[in-house]
Design an enzyme around this catalytic site. Sequence first.
Site: not given
Length: 471
Positions: A163, A370
């Site tokens: 991320e 995720e």
Amino acid sequence: MRNKNFLWGSASAAYQIEGEAYNHGKGLSIWDEYSKIDGNTFKNTTGEVAIDFYNKYKEDIALMKEQGLKAYRFSVSWPRILPNGRGEINQEGIDFYNNVIDELIKNNIEPILTIYHWDLPNTLQEEYQGWEDRRIVDDFVNYCEILYKEFGHKVKYWVTLNEQNIFTTLGYVLNLHPPKVSDYQRFVNANHNANLAQAKAISKFRQMNIRGKIGPSFAYSPSYAKSENSLDVLAAEDAQELTDWFWLDVYIKGEYPKIAVELLRKKGIEIPIENGDIDVLKKGKPDFMGLNYYQSFVYKSPNTKGEVYKSNNNTVSQKINKQPTDDYFIQSINKTLEVTDWNWTIDPNGLEVALRRITSRYGIPILITENGLGAIDKLEDNQKIYDDYRIAYIKTHIEAIEKAEELGCNIIGYCTWSFQDLFSWLNGYQKRYGFIYVDRDEKSQKELKRYKKKSFYWYRDIIKNNGVGKR
Ligand code: BG6
């Protein structure tokens, strides 16, 4: 029919689980320093002990085996390998990750190794301001090279940066993560260096002939327009340019999206691209795109009516300077969706949107790195945890994956966030995501006892069945 080798997995990150933050030769990370400062995290919680995975990894991996997990995504702590970010290697760190990887493999669980999940060695931050300086690129690649040498013969799936969009945005725009800055130009600068580091890490992987697959993971929250008003539609387009394609195009096409670049230029923001940079980016093409999906976002134009979204982390919100993007789009509220305890939208269709958009634009395999529900769980007197809301969340999201697969999206695996309850950066230990309840809170680590939640058994059956649908 879904591939038998589909990676049914679950995920975690070093700082959120390991503990032993100051021991076994590990250097300090920016998160060790940041979480020490009063007010930066919920009730000043830190990852000092976290859930003590460092000492309990065998117990946790035994639980993974019991559940039938096919893959476990974890991250390596850079300062545990290189206490000063570069230079001397901490052999104890290498040994620890070798033990974890071997234990996983012994139990038929595929290790998915994340190289960087936000815990930058603090020395690099102090010496040259970390991601804001180009020296980070070589230091990062040097760190990667060590991991490739040490673990490349047994780890087949690698995630470069976790991320990047979140750690740069929260660190340099929203004033919520280290180095706690709110300055858009500094954000773009740091982000460009991260892009170069990411691409060069992939090139190094190819050069060293590592027999595995590698890609970054990206937090993708699809943008929707608040209304049919074309001003809102344009706002959602701008948001998509600047919050999605701004990263994904760089990863996959090796270039910044034209429109995003012009939108920024109009506001006086320039990406510090030097000669040769584009070539570096183009050479670093990933094998898959890692997708972290939690929610979708709604945007409106600054010139239309509509409520403004307010996030609710457990921490006090920090002062944010006006950002150039404020003139293009404002995040609003989606009244058609339920939200979590933390006001995150619950939108399984949004996952299908994400998978379809990525597939249509890039045609690349996707590894869902995720997805999960953060909630306040209760350990009942009978020592059970009835997390039906988590089961409902994961079930509907897996159904969305199945629909996307039917349309030709190539999805190679699905990792829930998270396997065990863990330290949530800004929300202490209250916001739980795991299949395993870890008995600790902000005040006390207690005995860190592990309990299987209802969702543990439910996901075990999903894995056995190779999905939710009949197959
Ligand atoms: C992702 C991160 O952004 O979301 C994880 O990769 C993080 O590290 C997860 O924990 C959930 O976020 P939060 O803030 O609810 O812990």
